[in-house]
Write a protein that holds these residues in place. Structure first.
Motif, PDB file in Angstrom:
ATOM      1  N   ALA A  74     -30.024 -23.684   5.215  1.00  0.00           N
ATOM      2  CA  ALA A  74     -30.120 -23.815   6.646  1.00  0.00           C
ATOM      3  C   ALA A  74     -28.736 -24.839   7.063  1.00  0.00           C
ATOM      4  O   ALA A  74     -28.436 -24.820   8.366  1.00  0.00           O
ATOM      5  N   VAL A  75     -28.708 -25.879   6.361  1.00  0.00           N
ATOM      6  CA  VAL A  75     -27.731 -27.018   6.539  1.00  0.00           C
ATOM      7  C   VAL A  75     -26.307 -26.252   6.809  1.00  0.00           C
ATOM      8  O   VAL A  75     -25.587 -26.334   7.484  1.00  0.00           O
ATOM      9  N   CYS A  76     -26.017 -25.294   5.636  1.00  0.00           N
ATOM     10  CA  CYS A  76     -24.686 -24.732   5.547  1.00  0.00           C
ATOM     11  C   CYS A  76     -24.604 -23.782   6.963  1.00  0.00           C
ATOM     12  O   CYS A  76     -23.703 -23.682   7.524  1.00  0.00           O
ATOM     13  N   GLY A  77     -25.583 -23.102   7.052  1.00  0.00           N
ATOM     14  CA  GLY A  77     -25.740 -22.400   8.434  1.00  0.00           C
ATOM     15  C   GLY A  77     -25.354 -23.129   9.690  1.00  0.00           C
ATOM     16  O   GLY A  77     -24.579 -22.682  10.625  1.00  0.00           O
ATOM     17  N   VAL A  78     -26.072 -24.456   9.798  1.00  0.00           N
ATOM     18  CA  VAL A  78     -25.309 -24.976  11.095  1.00  0.00           C
ATOM     19  C   VAL A  78     -24.176 -25.324  10.920  1.00  0.00           C
ATOM     20  O   VAL A  78     -23.452 -25.455  11.985  1.00  0.00           O
ATOM     21  N   LEU A  79     -23.590 -25.760   9.704  1.00  0.00           N
ATOM     22  CA  LEU A  79     -22.414 -26.476   9.645  1.00  0.00           C
ATOM     23  C   LEU A  79     -21.182 -25.416  10.333  1.00  0.00           C
ATOM     24  O   LEU A  79     -20.324 -25.327  10.868  1.00  0.00           O
ATOM     25  N   MET A  80     -21.678 -23.908   9.760  1.00  0.00           N
ATOM     26  CA  MET A  80     -20.666 -22.861  10.036  1.00  0.00           C
ATOM     27  C   MET A  80     -20.911 -22.410  11.495  1.00  0.00           C
ATOM     28  O   MET A  80     -19.982 -22.173  12.230  1.00  0.00           O
ATOM     29  N   ALA A  81     -21.907 -22.668  11.888  1.00  0.00           N
ATOM     30  CA  ALA A  81     -22.147 -22.551  13.584  1.00  0.00           C
ATOM     31  C   ALA A  81     -21.366 -23.385  14.386  1.00  0.00           C
ATOM     32  O   ALA A  81     -20.411 -23.258  15.274  1.00  0.00           O
TER      33      ALA A  81
END
Length: 159
Positions: A74-81
């Protein structure tokens, strides 16, 4: 309780990033520090607003001592967003890429859940590879280019 709070917003955070943060039920995910991951929301908003220290603050929560923890995808998803919303200013960009490199350089949890923590993180990063390459190509020899090269190597895509 999720859904009962007024949605958070910031003029510095694109709607897509806010939506990515908001789509996760953070409290149901056990953080690397042992608590529910709901406390990461403030850190992720700070990161999305461009505060470089917020990215480093994710260590010990999404990854620790070379191991991924349940909030990592989920953190990675936010970073990539954040990245997809437009590569951030230099200090923020380098902190974001350091965090992505740290996530990808960590060991998976070994679970069979979905694609495992590493596989889920890698999928978010792979989706952004074209824009990562563009940023690296625009600044050869820079820390940004070095981080992107490291990301590509960790994904096993180096030629």
């Amino acid at each position: 309780m999720r859904g009962t709070d007024k949605p958070r917003s910031s003029p510095l955070v694109p709607d897509a990033v806010g939506a990515e943060i908001g789509r996760h039920d953070w409290e149901t995910v056990t953080c690397g520090c042992g608590r529910g991951a709901g406390h990461l929301v403030d850190t992720l908003w700070a990161a999305a607003e461009g505060h470089p220290a917020a990215f480093r603050a994710l260590e010990g929560h999404a990854f620790l001592s070379g191991r991924l923890h349940p909030p990592a995808p989920a953190v990675c998803g936010v970073l990539m967003a954040v990245w997809s919303a437009g590569p951030p200013r230099l200090a923020t960009r380098e902190a974001l890429l350091w965090t992505v490199l740290s996530l990808l350089g960590s060991e998976d949890d070994g679970s069979a859940y979905e694609a495992g923590l590493y596989g889920q993180c890698a999928a978010f990063v792979r989706a952004c590879l074209p824009s990562l390459h563009r940023a690296a190509d625009a600044a050869p020899g820079s820390p940004t280019a070095a981080y992107v090269d490291g990301v590509v190597e960790l994904l096993g895509l180096a030629s």
